[in-house]
Design a protein around this motif. Structure first.
Motif, PDB file in Angstrom:
ATOM      1  N   ARG A  79      -3.304  31.146 -34.005  1.00 49.50           N
ATOM      2  CA  ARG A  79      -2.284  32.195 -34.098  1.00 49.50           C
ATOM      3  C   ARG A  79      -1.370  32.091 -32.882  1.00 49.50           C
ATOM      4  O   ARG A  79      -1.828  31.960 -31.758  1.00 49.50           O
ATOM      5  N   LYS A  80      -0.093  32.165 -33.119  1.00 52.44           N
ATOM      6  CA  LYS A  80       0.890  32.118 -32.051  1.00 52.44           C
ATOM      7  C   LYS A  80       1.746  33.373 -32.115  1.00 52.44           C
ATOM      8  O   LYS A  80       2.209  33.769 -33.173  1.00 52.44           O
ATOM      9  N   ILE A  81       1.948  34.010 -30.950  1.00 56.51           N
ATOM     10  CA  ILE A  81       2.702  35.258 -30.892  1.00 56.51           C
ATOM     11  C   ILE A  81       3.808  35.130 -29.856  1.00 56.51           C
ATOM     12  O   ILE A  81       3.565  34.686 -28.722  1.00 56.51           O
ATOM     13  N   ASN A  82       5.012  35.494 -30.234  1.00 53.50           N
ATOM     14  CA  ASN A  82       6.143  35.535 -29.309  1.00 53.50           C
ATOM     15  C   ASN A  82       6.554  36.984 -29.070  1.00 53.50           C
ATOM     16  O   ASN A  82       6.441  37.832 -29.963  1.00 53.50           O
ATOM     17  N   PHE A  83       7.070  37.264 -27.863  1.00 52.42           N
ATOM     18  CA  PHE A  83       7.377  38.623 -27.460  1.00 52.42           C
ATOM     19  C   PHE A  83       8.810  38.728 -26.935  1.00 52.42           C
ATOM     20  O   PHE A  83       9.310  37.805 -26.295  1.00 52.42           O
ATOM     21  N   SER A  84       9.438  39.860 -27.204  1.00 49.10           N
ATOM     22  CA  SER A  84      10.741  40.167 -26.617  1.00 49.10           C
ATOM     23  C   SER A  84      10.744  41.636 -26.232  1.00 49.10           C
ATOM     24  O   SER A  84       9.988  42.447 -26.788  1.00 49.10           O
TER      25      SER A  84
ATOM     26  N   GLU B 297      -0.910  31.943 -27.439  1.00 45.88           N
ATOM     27  CA  GLU B 297      -1.489  31.136 -28.508  1.00 45.88           C
ATOM     28  C   GLU B 297      -3.002  31.317 -28.491  1.00 45.88           C
ATOM     29  O   GLU B 297      -3.644  31.210 -27.442  1.00 45.88           O
ATOM     30  N   TYR B 298      -3.556  31.591 -29.659  1.00 41.98           N
ATOM     31  CA  TYR B 298      -4.974  31.898 -29.798  1.00 41.98           C
ATOM     32  C   TYR B 298      -5.587  30.912 -30.780  1.00 41.98           C
ATOM     33  O   TYR B 298      -5.109  30.752 -31.911  1.00 41.98           O
ATOM     34  N   GLN B 299      -6.645  30.222 -30.339  1.00 47.26           N
ATOM     35  CA  GLN B 299      -7.334  29.252 -31.180  1.00 47.26           C
ATOM     36  C   GLN B 299      -8.795  29.663 -31.296  1.00 47.26           C
ATOM     37  O   GLN B 299      -9.460  29.916 -30.289  1.00 47.26           O
ATOM     38  N   PHE B 300      -9.295  29.698 -32.509  1.00 45.00           N
ATOM     39  CA  PHE B 300     -10.660  30.143 -32.752  1.00 45.00           C
ATOM     40  C   PHE B 300     -11.323  29.200 -33.745  1.00 45.00           C
ATOM     41  O   PHE B 300     -10.726  28.812 -34.753  1.00 45.00           O
ATOM     42  N   SER B 301     -12.560  28.809 -33.441  1.00 42.84           N
ATOM     43  CA  SER B 301     -13.331  27.994 -34.384  1.00 42.84           C
ATOM     44  C   SER B 301     -14.780  28.435 -34.324  1.00 42.84           C
ATOM     45  O   SER B 301     -15.269  28.909 -33.297  1.00 42.84           O
TER      46      SER B 301
ATOM     47  N   ASP C 297     -27.756  30.503 -34.910  1.00 41.08           N
ATOM     48  CA  ASP C 297     -27.037  30.000 -36.096  1.00 41.08           C
ATOM     49  C   ASP C 297     -25.532  30.254 -36.032  1.00 41.08           C
ATOM     50  O   ASP C 297     -24.845  30.144 -37.049  1.00 41.08           O
ATOM     51  N   VAL C 298     -25.027  30.646 -34.866  1.00 38.07           N
ATOM     52  CA  VAL C 298     -23.593  30.932 -34.753  1.00 38.07           C
ATOM     53  C   VAL C 298     -23.052  30.281 -33.488  1.00 38.07           C
ATOM     54  O   VAL C 298     -23.636  30.382 -32.422  1.00 38.07           O
ATOM     55  N   PHE C 299     -21.933  29.596 -33.620  1.00 36.54           N
ATOM     56  CA  PHE C 299     -21.249  29.059 -32.448  1.00 36.54           C
ATOM     57  C   PHE C 299     -19.771  29.380 -32.584  1.00 36.54           C
ATOM     58  O   PHE C 299     -19.154  29.088 -33.602  1.00 36.54           O
ATOM     59  N   GLU C 300     -19.224  30.004 -31.552  1.00 34.66           N
ATOM     60  CA  GLU C 300     -17.802  30.344 -31.567  1.00 34.66           C
ATOM     61  C   GLU C 300     -17.123  29.727 -30.360  1.00 34.66           C
ATOM     62  O   GLU C 300     -17.618  29.822 -29.236  1.00 34.66           O
ATOM     63  N   ASN C 301     -16.001  29.109 -30.602  1.00 34.95           N
ATOM     64  CA  ASN C 301     -15.212  28.494 -29.546  1.00 34.95           C
ATOM     65  C   ASN C 301     -13.843  29.159 -29.546  1.00 34.95           C
ATOM     66  O   ASN C 301     -13.145  29.166 -30.563  1.00 34.95           O
ATOM     67  N   ILE C 302     -13.472  29.753 -28.416  1.00 35.49           N
ATOM     68  CA  ILE C 302     -12.223  30.506 -28.334  1.00 35.49           C
ATOM     69  C   ILE C 302     -11.379  29.950 -27.205  1.00 35.49           C
ATOM     70  O   ILE C 302     -11.860  29.760 -26.087  1.00 35.49           O
ATOM     71  N   ARG C 303     -10.098  29.678 -27.488  1.00 37.33           N
ATOM     72  CA  ARG C 303      -9.162  29.198 -26.485  1.00 37.33           C
ATOM     73  C   ARG C 303      -7.895  30.050 -26.558  1.00 37.33           C
ATOM     74  O   ARG C 303      -7.335  30.257 -27.632  1.00 37.33           O
ATOM     75  N   VAL C 304      -7.486  30.544 -25.415  1.00 40.08           N
ATOM     76  CA  VAL C 304      -6.286  31.377 -25.358  1.00 40.08           C
ATOM     77  C   VAL C 304      -5.396  30.879 -24.234  1.00 40.08           C
ATOM     78  O   VAL C 304      -5.869  30.591 -23.131  1.00 40.08           O
ATOM     79  N   SER C 305      -4.133  30.743 -24.506  1.00 37.22           N
ATOM     80  CA  SER C 305      -3.170  30.432 -23.446  1.00 37.22           C
ATOM     81  C   SER C 305      -1.989  31.373 -23.594  1.00 37.22           C
ATOM     82  O   SER C 305      -1.565  31.698 -24.703  1.00 37.22           O
ATOM     83  N   TYR C 306      -1.477  31.846 -22.468  1.00 34.49           N
ATOM     84  CA  TYR C 306      -0.309  32.714 -22.535  1.00 34.49           C
ATOM     85  C   TYR C 306       0.590  32.482 -21.332  1.00 34.49           C
ATOM     86  O   TYR C 306       0.153  32.027 -20.283  1.00 34.49           O
ATOM     87  N   TYR C 307       1.844  32.807 -21.536  1.00 34.22           N
ATOM     88  CA  TYR C 307       2.879  32.551 -20.537  1.00 34.22           C
ATOM     89  C   TYR C 307       3.558  33.856 -20.170  1.00 34.22           C
ATOM     90  O   TYR C 307       3.939  34.642 -21.028  1.00 34.22           O
TER      91      TYR C 307
END
Length: 312
Positions: free
Chosen positions: A276-281, A261-265, A197-207
């Motif tokens: 969610r998008k995160i920038n770093f310095s 960038e993190y995408q979750f559904s 009864d649960v389906f999770e789709n996770i996509r992550v990209s980082y540079y």
């Protein structure tokens, strides 16, 4: 003002050699320096947490304490504890929970220190066991894992992954989730979890990019000699991001992350989702080492900023 904790672990510090008075002093090798303290500032709330380390060399243990600046001691509340064996491999760690409970991870190893199982038990007593199988293909190490999580609310489910590591202990190929290096230092990760009864789709990209510092010696010290294995890396407390079996990025890695960038559904029709998008310095010292990292996270209209400072 409290004096910062002086760590006793750095076993191989290189002293500057004596030179003639008219020659420039040689720079000391800082590659094996550990931070005396890590400070975490939540910029939006102006709240700073201070973390100090207690090292027990005789027993190969490292404890991380949260410091209450209103007291005289540096070690007020245990935040995490790591235990290595005599060969320098992680065998146990735990994190205190509420009301005297704690989250515990126990790592069983073969005589050659390859991992046999990792058993994680949460504060409620529910556990997950992951089994490991090692092999060599085309001169590369292949690690297959099978896990059987029991969370107490859903039926037990079994998942498997297969990771291929090159001679530099870098993941070059995976099965069970996608992991691909793209041009321009972009890394793409993805996974689908399917439970009853649960389906999770996770996509992550980082540079990755920008100025590089040294590798995170703290992470490699407390996680032990096979710190590069993903299931071990996720146990590191000071990570930018971690998804089970997918990726774990240390705060002060030598190849710093610039953007993530993190995408979750979840749900059969992706009924619940967020991005969610995160920038770093970063800031660096004269040796080129990272002394602080600022991360700015944005999720919809919500923003949060966190600064981590490494005091050497």
């Amino acid at each position: 003002m409290k004096k910062l904790l002086t760590l006793l672990l750095c076993a191989s510090l290189f002293a500057c050699s004596k030179k003639d008075s008219d020659s420039e002093p040689q720079k000391r090798d800082t590659s094996q320096d550990l931070p005396q303290q890590i400070q975490h500032l939540q910029v939006n709330t102006d709240k700073t947490d201070f973390y100090n380390f207690m090292v027990d060399q005789a027993n190969n243990s490292f404890s991380l304490y949260k410091d209450d600046t209103a007291t005289a001691t540096l070690y007020d509340a245990l935040a995490y504890s790591y235990q290595l064996n005599s060969d320098g491999f992680l065998v146990k760690c735990f994190q205190p929970g509420e009301n005297g409970t704690r989250n515990t991870v126990e790592i069983q190893r073969h005589d050659n220190n390859q991992i046999k199982t990792i058993k994680s038990t949460d504060a409620y007593g529910f556990s997950t066991t992951t089994w490991f199988d090692y092999s060599v293909e085309d001169g590369r190490t292949v690690i297959r894992t099978t896990n059987n999580p029991v969370d107490g609310w859903t039926t037990a489910a079994t998942g498997t992954t297969r990771c291929v590591y090159d001679a530099n202990n870098k993941v070059v190929r995976t099965t069970g989730y996608s992991f691909a290096y793209q041009k321009g230092n972009m890394v793409m990760c993805a996974t689908d979890y399917t439970l009853p009864d649960v389906f999770e789709n996770i996509r992550v990209s980082y540079y990755r990019g920008g100025r590089s510092g040294r590798l995170d010696f703290l992470m490699r010290t407390i996680l032990g000699k096979d710190y590069y294995i993903e299931e071990i890396r996720k146990l590191y407390m000071f990570s930018v991001f971690g998804i089970e079996g997918m990726t774990s990025i240390a705060l002060s890695d030598g190849s710093p992350i610039q953007e993530l960038e993190y995408q979750f559904s979840t749900g059969p029709n992706s009924s619940t989702e967020y991005n969610r998008k995160i920038n770093f310095s970063y800031e660096y010292d004269d040796n080129g080492d990272i002394t602080s990292m600022l991360q700015n996270a944005q999720q919809g209209v919500n923003n949060r900023s966190d600064r981590y400072t490494f005091v050497y």
